[in-house]
Design an enzyme around this catalytic site. Structure first.
Site, PDB file in Angstrom:
ATOM      1  N   ASN A 155      78.710  47.074  11.031  1.00  0.00           N
ATOM      2  CA  ASN A 155      77.961  45.858  10.713  1.00  0.00           C
ATOM      3  C   ASN A 155      76.873  45.603  11.755  1.00  0.00           C
ATOM      4  O   ASN A 155      76.961  44.689  12.562  1.00  0.00           O
ATOM      5  CB  ASN A 155      78.943  44.684  10.652  1.00  0.00           C
ATOM      6  CG  ASN A 155      78.348  43.434  10.043  1.00  0.00           C
ATOM      7  OD1 ASN A 155      78.748  42.341  10.368  1.00  0.00           O
ATOM      8  ND2 ASN A 155      77.396  43.575   9.158  1.00  0.00           N
ATOM      9  N   ARG A 161      32.143  56.387  15.890  1.00  0.00           N
ATOM     10  CA  ARG A 161      31.725  55.215  16.664  1.00  0.00           C
ATOM     11  C   ARG A 161      32.821  54.153  16.751  1.00  0.00           C
ATOM     12  O   ARG A 161      33.008  53.499  17.772  1.00  0.00           O
ATOM     13  CB  ARG A 161      30.472  54.609  16.025  1.00  0.00           C
ATOM     14  CG  ARG A 161      29.872  53.510  16.854  1.00  0.00           C
ATOM     15  CD  ARG A 161      28.666  52.789  16.246  1.00  0.00           C
ATOM     16  NE  ARG A 161      28.192  53.236  14.960  1.00  0.00           N
ATOM     17  CZ  ARG A 161      27.628  52.412  14.070  1.00  0.00           C
ATOM     18  NH1 ARG A 161      27.530  51.112  14.334  1.00  0.00           N
ATOM     19  NH2 ARG A 161      27.184  52.874  12.923  1.00  0.00           N
ATOM     20  N   TYR A 182      86.686  35.986   9.744  1.00  0.00           N
ATOM     21  CA  TYR A 182      86.045  36.894   8.806  1.00  0.00           C
ATOM     22  C   TYR A 182      86.220  38.351   9.245  1.00  0.00           C
ATOM     23  O   TYR A 182      85.977  38.707  10.405  1.00  0.00           O
ATOM     24  CB  TYR A 182      84.551  36.584   8.675  1.00  0.00           C
ATOM     25  CG  TYR A 182      83.809  37.625   7.873  1.00  0.00           C
ATOM     26  CD1 TYR A 182      83.955  37.692   6.497  1.00  0.00           C
ATOM     27  CD2 TYR A 182      83.006  38.576   8.506  1.00  0.00           C
ATOM     28  CE1 TYR A 182      83.306  38.673   5.757  1.00  0.00           C
ATOM     29  CE2 TYR A 182      82.354  39.553   7.777  1.00  0.00           C
ATOM     30  CZ  TYR A 182      82.513  39.601   6.395  1.00  0.00           C
ATOM     31  OH  TYR A 182      81.884  40.574   5.676  1.00  0.00           O
ATOM     32  N   HIS A 186      82.619  52.401   1.737  1.00  0.00           N
ATOM     33  CA  HIS A 186      81.179  52.481   1.988  1.00  0.00           C
ATOM     34  C   HIS A 186      80.680  53.920   2.061  1.00  0.00           C
ATOM     35  O   HIS A 186      79.488  54.143   2.334  1.00  0.00           O
ATOM     36  CB  HIS A 186      80.821  51.743   3.279  1.00  0.00           C
ATOM     37  CG  HIS A 186      80.563  50.279   3.065  1.00  0.00           C
ATOM     38  ND1 HIS A 186      79.415  49.803   2.484  1.00  0.00           N
ATOM     39  CD2 HIS A 186      81.320  49.192   3.349  1.00  0.00           C
ATOM     40  CE1 HIS A 186      79.468  48.482   2.417  1.00  0.00           C
ATOM     41  NE2 HIS A 186      80.610  48.089   2.920  1.00  0.00           N
TER      42      HIS A 186
END
Length: 520
Positions: free
Chosen positions: A212, A295, A70, A100
């Site tokens: 990635n 408090r 891949y 991208h």
């Protein structure tokens, strides 16, 4: 200053280069590099360098053998079924970086880009991403020379990692798009040429390895975490000052009380508040029980304190992990296809942290509401306006500041909707369940920024209240720690004797807080 803040300061002050590839990174070390107070270098360890080379050699073997891997010999994402012809393999990684390049929004601040770069380099330095030593050396050189890619903040769904924003880092390496260098926005190619850095020609797998992963969300998260740690200490200090200004009961923070419900952060908060209050706090005449924002302050601040502990563990695991896909074992040559780019842990940590941060902002906002209201402040003037002013009737003191503090707090609270709950199915339903980790990290940082604004508004308010008490002769000498904080605040925001614009003072205080010039 707390022991934890001391640890951050000492690490930040260490000018010894951080040896990437030899050292385990901490959240604090990322913050130090992000703020440019600690240099970086690539490890010279022979075993480390040999491991990197073996990973790159294995990728070359896979390419030569024609194996189907891949992102090396296939298309990306849902296009993993497309085999890439041998003659196009070298174009594949560069194409990935180019398509991208579609981010939008503001560019990430320089410190966030530096944190991102360090996180990405450290992940690749594990030697299982198949990149060359040359790629790591060039990334380190960019960080050393402060060549920062202009990285749009918006466009990542947090799986497959921070693809779009990290494409701007990859683009800078190959001499494309723009970078920030010496305060100027310039073409990457021109800056690389000026520095004598040859643009990198990406080999198979290297574009994917750069992009990635979870580096953007992790870098932002580390910076957010560090500033949230400061906020804990500051909220404790502000609470002590508010308690003293309103003649509160210091016994609410008694150590024996917190032995009976021993959440660590809650106990640390109570101790930090009680330790700087005078011994006569809580004397007869004070309220038996202060309102919750005083408090119960340790019970609110302590949640953030304890959350920081487990968030730190998660962030440091992410920071010191290999988080791209596929991963290649340099020892066995085995290729593992998986999903380590998924930013689920970072997203969950940031969604949780921002809720705890916003709750502290809300606590401080409630303290201010008491301080400016003469019905609840045990004798302080309305809006903390100085009553000795000849024009006292027309003076409105900190009325508008209280409105602004409420506005900042409301915006912080609005942003606590968990980003990780909004997973979208993307990229032809290949990325059908995504982390939204980067949006969660950005949201957490924004909530933190708003809460810092609330905190400086409170610093002005508690300082004004204590000075009023002191000028009236109602306070003996302040404890040393509170006197130091009061002095630091008053140097940047003098006592408000008459109405004036406070924006400039608030901005100075905010800068001092972020530069760690305010004691807490």
């Amino acid at each position: 200053m707390s022991q934890r803040a001391d640890k951050l300061s000492s690490q930040s002050a260490d000018c010894k280069p951080l040896a990437i590839g030899s050292e385990t990174l901490s959240v604090a070390s990322v913050d130090a590099v992000a703020r440019s107070v600690q240099p970086v270098a690539l490890s010279q360890d022979k075993a480390f360098r040999k491991r990197i080379q073996k990973g790159a050699d294995r990728v070359a073997e896979l390419v030569h053998s024609g194996a189907q891997v891949y992102g090396i010999s296939t298309g990306f994402g849902d296009s993993c079924t497309v085999s890439i012809p041998n003659e196009q393999l070298h174009a594949l990684p560069l194409n990935l970086t180019r398509y991208h390049g579609c981010g939008l929004g503001e560019h990430l601040a320089p410190e966030l880009v530096r944190a991102t770069m360090l996180a990405r380099i450290n992940s690749l330095a594990h030697g299982v991403s198949g990149v060359r030593l040359e790629l790591l050396e060039k990334l380190v050189a960019l960080l050393q020379e402060n060549v920062l890619p202009l990285m749009p903040a918006e466009g990542s769904v947090g799986a497959s990692g921070d693809l779009t924003p990290l494409s701007y880092l990859a683009a800078a390496l190959v001499g494309e798009r723009e970078v920030l260098h010496k305060g100027q926005r310039r073409p990457a190619a021109a800056v690389l040429d000026e520095l004598g850095i040859r643009p990198l020609e990406l080999l198979p797998k290297e574009g994917l390895a750069l992009m990635n992963g979870t580096a953007v969300m992790t870098g932002i998260a580390c910076v957010t975490w560090t500033r949230a740690r400061q906020l804990v200490d500051l909220a404790n200090r502000i609470t002590a000052m508010a308690c003293l200004a309103m003649a509160g009961n210091a016994n609410h923070f008694h150590p024996r009380l917190f032995e009976m419900k021993p959440h660590p952060g809650q106990s640390r908060s109570a101790h930090a508040i009680r330790a700087v209050l005078p011994d006569d706090s809580g004397k007869p005449g004070t309220r038996l029980q202060d309102r919750y924002s005083i408090r119960c302050a340790p019970h609110v601040i302590g949640v953030l304190d304890d959350s920081l502990d487990w968030c730190e563990r998660w962030l440091e695991i992410e920071l010191n992990s290999a988080n791209d896909n596929p991963l290649i074992d340099p020892e066995t040559g085995e290729v593992y296809h998986g999903g380590h780019f998924y930013g689920g842990h970072v997203g969950q940590a940031m969604d949780s942290l921002k809720t705890a941060i916003a709750s502290v902002s809300d606590l401080l906002d409630r303290q201010m509401a008491q301080l400016v209201d003469s019905r609840f402040s045990n004798g302080l003037p309305s809006n903390l306006a100085w009553e000795a002013n000849p024009e006292h009737a027309s003076s409105h003191g900190l009325k508008a500041l209280q409105i602004s503090v409420s506005a900042w707090t409301a915006e912080a609270l609005k942003l606590t909707m968990p980003a990780t709950s909004f997973s979208r199915s993307t990229e032809c339903h290949n990325q059908d369940k995504v982390s939204m980790g980067t949006i969660a990290a950005r949201d957490a940082l924004r909530v933190l920024e708003l809460s810092e604004q609330t905190a400086v508004g409170l610093l002005v308010s508690v300082s004004q209240a204590l000075e009023i008490r002191r000028r009236r002769g109602e306070l003996s000498e302040l404890p040393a720690e509170l006197a130091e904080t009061l002095s630091q605040v008053q140097k940047l925001c003098p006592f408000v004797t008459e109405d004036r614009a406070l924006e400039g003072d608030l901005r100075e205080l905010l800068a001092a807080l972020r530069e760690r010039r305010i004691s807490a």
